[in-house]
Design a protein around this motif. Structure first.
Motif, PDB file in Angstrom:
ATOM      1  N   ILE A 371      -8.888   9.020  -6.581  1.00 13.89           N
ATOM      2  CA  ILE A 371      -9.475   8.802  -5.673  1.00 13.89           C
ATOM      3  C   ILE A 371     -10.663   8.355  -6.052  1.00 13.89           C
ATOM      4  O   ILE A 371     -11.505   7.704  -5.366  1.00 13.89           O
ATOM      5  CB  ILE A 371     -10.020  10.227  -5.016  1.00 13.89           C
ATOM      6  N   LEU A 375     -11.839   5.162  -4.308  1.00  7.00           N
ATOM      7  CA  LEU A 375     -13.661   5.295  -3.384  1.00  7.00           C
ATOM      8  C   LEU A 375     -14.381   3.696  -4.451  1.00  7.00           C
ATOM      9  O   LEU A 375     -14.675   3.116  -3.618  1.00  7.00           O
ATOM     10  CB  LEU A 375     -14.257   5.911  -3.948  1.00  7.00           C
ATOM     11  N   LEU A 401      -4.835  13.376  -0.471  1.00  4.84           N
ATOM     12  CA  LEU A 401      -5.135  12.841  -1.788  1.00  4.84           C
ATOM     13  C   LEU A 401      -5.641  13.783  -2.925  1.00  4.84           C
ATOM     14  O   LEU A 401      -5.204  15.098  -2.649  1.00  4.84           O
ATOM     15  CB  LEU A 401      -6.792  12.768  -1.183  1.00  4.84           C
ATOM     16  N   THR A 413     -13.519   8.983   1.564  1.00  8.85           N
ATOM     17  CA  THR A 413     -11.720   8.589   2.610  1.00  8.85           C
ATOM     18  C   THR A 413     -12.299   8.870   4.223  1.00  8.85           C
ATOM     19  O   THR A 413     -11.663   6.912   5.026  1.00  8.85           O
ATOM     20  CB  THR A 413     -11.003   9.090   1.898  1.00  8.85           C
TER      21      THR A 413
END
Ligand code: PEP
Ligand code: MG
Length: 591
Positions: A371, A375, A401, A413
């Motif tokens: 993640i 991101l 996730l 997210t």
């Protein structure tokens, strides 16, 4: 048989290898050596470059035809069970970048086509062999196979697949097409020097129910045609020239296993219900389309973990949104409305894309992974979310996730998902607006925050592989510390239990998708903690169901309370093991 020599090994030799497909095989060895030359023997400087380029083109054509034929004969017997494996080999051979690379090598170094192929494909296979991820390491053997096929095609060597009597095929490495080119009726087992549980030959051996073991002794160079062998696809034992007594022992084991397997698969349709009537959901972990078939054969109720990074790594590049969409859609459609949980890219750690911007990190598992990477690269993340949302119109899809350690990551997210949904609405593309979002609980932070996280996501999936790594501070890929890696460590179990309790309190669906879900000794304590859903390798489902069907939940709950008196992983594992042994007599076949 070819290669017959007069030498005979007299005494019994017992070696230990890696079991890759269960079952017992016994019979004479058939040594399969499809390729004998080494690279330097192919290094010929050539005058006529164009002639070599033509030879190269026709070798590609010839091997593509061989693969087509192997695929056809595979489909005649096994429908489309293995088609994807052949498709990916064909796609590899048609890759314009690869073809150019080899052509350039012929031109640049004025070498023979055979040398250029050998050099470039050896380099590519080495790249895969050096990856930490076992699956990708084993893709190297597909590339080695293509190298052998192309060089054989150039040199006019035809490989002999003539098995005329039942035998155990012994080879350095076996490819998917080798596996189907042999007459199935005569193959008793496979013994290879290279490969592992996830190499394609092993996947096919399991699909075809042929016992297989990998050895690390280069036995393909040592054994001779006709040497009598026994392979134990449960323990990895390789017995050369067994005594009468050993043959008898394994004959009995084989008969026992056959009976056990018949019983196991007769029960495959039965639900996973404990003796006191508690229903457990059984889901499958997959990475590739062909595994959907494994999931269906083994009666998975859905896909609990669809790892997407493997598709990215196999493409060796970032696949486009459209490529991803059709990949996800294929899996979703084949699951006929059953749940498919797609985990967004878990790159980093041991899963690195070639030619990307990743730098070597001091602590890759604590680094720019999953993640965190997504991101930081919103365009990559949004393309994947868009592909998943588009595919969600075709079935029952959820988003998962990986490596969550804070609420922030979920909020960010969610904002991206909203943005993607708006763009889809704008483009008038269908998707499921109520798609569920879940968090992998695989960091200590997520487990400690489980109560809070229930307010932000729709479901949890516990990843015990990483949770164990991060709770115990043990690199899951480092052999030197692997003896300390135990999910039975009470520290890890406490985190698992806390997560289950947090989900239970809020009525949040929760599953466990780490390898621990399929460990026979672990299943009773997981049920005892309150877990009612497990996701695992499709081939482990029948065995796990068998265990569940022989347990009483009330006893599992008691077991879990009892093991709280033990303070070490060993004590806990032993207590769980003797508990399971009391319930199931054939535990040895469920490993
Ligand atoms: C896990 O960490 O337990 C898990 C299922 O994910 P992966 O093995 O892909 O990291
Ligand atoms: Mg993980």
């Amino acid at each position: 048989m070819k290669n017959s020599k007069t030498r005979k090994i007299k005494q019994e030799i017992i070696l230990t290898g890696i079991p890759t497909s269960p079952g017992i095989a016994s019979g004479p060895a058939y040594i399969f050596r499809p390729f004998q030359l080494n690279i330097s023997e192919l290094e010929i400087k050539v005058e006529d470059i164009n002639h070599e380029l033509d030879l190269f083109n026709s070798a590609i054509e010839k091997v593509l035809r061989q693969l087509e034929n192997a695929q056809k004969s595979s489909e005649a017997y096994y429908q489309d069970q293995f088609s994807e494996i052949f498709e990916s080999q064909k796609a590899f051979l048609k890759d314009p970048i690869l073809i150019n690379e080899i052509k350039q090598e012929i031109q640049r170094s004025q070498s023979s086509a055979a040398f250029a192929i050998s050099k470039i494909l050896s380099k590519k296979s080495e790249y895969f062999i050096n990856l930490e991820n076992r699956y990708f390491r084993e893709r190297a053997y597909d590339i080695i196979d293509l190298k052998h096929k192309l060089v054989n095609a150039l040199l006019g060597i035809d490989v002999d697949y003539q098995l005329t009597t039942p035998a155990i095929v012994v080879a350095e490495v076996l490819s998917p097409s080798d596996t189907v080119n042999f007459n199935r009726n005569f193959i008793l087992g496979f013994l290879t020097d290279k490969g592992g549980r996830t190499s394609h030959a092993a996947i096919m051996a399991r699909g075809l129910r042929i016992p297989a073991v990998v050895n690390r002794y280069n036995l393909s160079q040592v054994l001779h045609d006709g040497d009598y062998l026994i392979l134990d696809g449960f323990t990895g034992a390789i017995i050369i020239n067994p005594t009468e007594e050993t043959r008898k022992k394994y004959k009995n084991k084989k008969a026992d296993f056959k009976k056990f397997e018949q019983r196991l698969y007769k029960e495959i349709e039965l639900p996973a219900v404990t003796l006191d009537g508690v229903r457990i959901q059984m889901l499958a972990n997959i990475e590739f389309v062909h595994e959907v078939n494994d999931a269906r054969i083994n009666k998975a109720e859905g896909i609990g973990l669809f790892r997407t990074e493997s598709f990215f790594i196999e493409q060796q590049n970032m696949p486009s949104e459209d490529q991803q969409f059709s990949f996800y859609k294929q899996v979703i459609e084949q699951m006929n409305g059953n749940e498919v949980t797609i985990r967004v890219l878990d790159l980093g750690g041991d899963k690195i894309l070639p030619n990307n911007e990743y730098q070597t990190e001091m602590n890759p598992f604590l680094g720019w992974r999953a993640i965190r990477f997504l991101l930081d690269r919103p365009s990559i993340f949004k393309a994947q979310l868009r592909a998943i949302l588009r595919a969600s119109a075709y079935g029952n899809v959820q988003i998962l996730l990986p490596m969550i350690s804070s609420v922030d990551e979920i909020l960010k997210t969610k904002a991206l998902i909203e943005e993607v949904k708006k763009s889809l609405l704008f483009d008038k593309i269908e998707f499921n607006p109520d798609i569920k979002l879940g968090a992998m609980i695989e960091t200590p932070a997520a487990a400690m925050l489980a109560d809070i996280l229930t307010e932000y996501v729709d479901f949890f999936s516990i990843g015990t592989n990483d949770l164990t790594q991060y709770v115990l501070a043990i690199d899951r890929t480092n052999e030197k510390v692997s003896k300390y890696f135990s999910t039975f460590n009470p520290a890890v179990l406490n985190f698992v239990e806390a997560t289950i309790k947090a989900a239970e309190k809020k009525g949040l669906p929760i599953t466990l998708c780490g390898e621990f879900a399929a460990v026979p000794e672990a299943i009773p304590i997981l049920l005892g903690m309150g877990l009612r859903s497990l996701s695992m390798n499709p081939f482990s489902i029948a065995g796990a169901k068998k265990i569940i069907r022989s347990l009483k939940l009330s006893e599992c709950e008691k077991l879990y309370q009892d093991i709280k008196n033990y303070h070490t992983a060993d004590e806990i594992e032993k207590a769980c093991s003797s508990f399971v042994k009391r319930q199931i007599s054939d535990l040895q076949y469920l490993k």
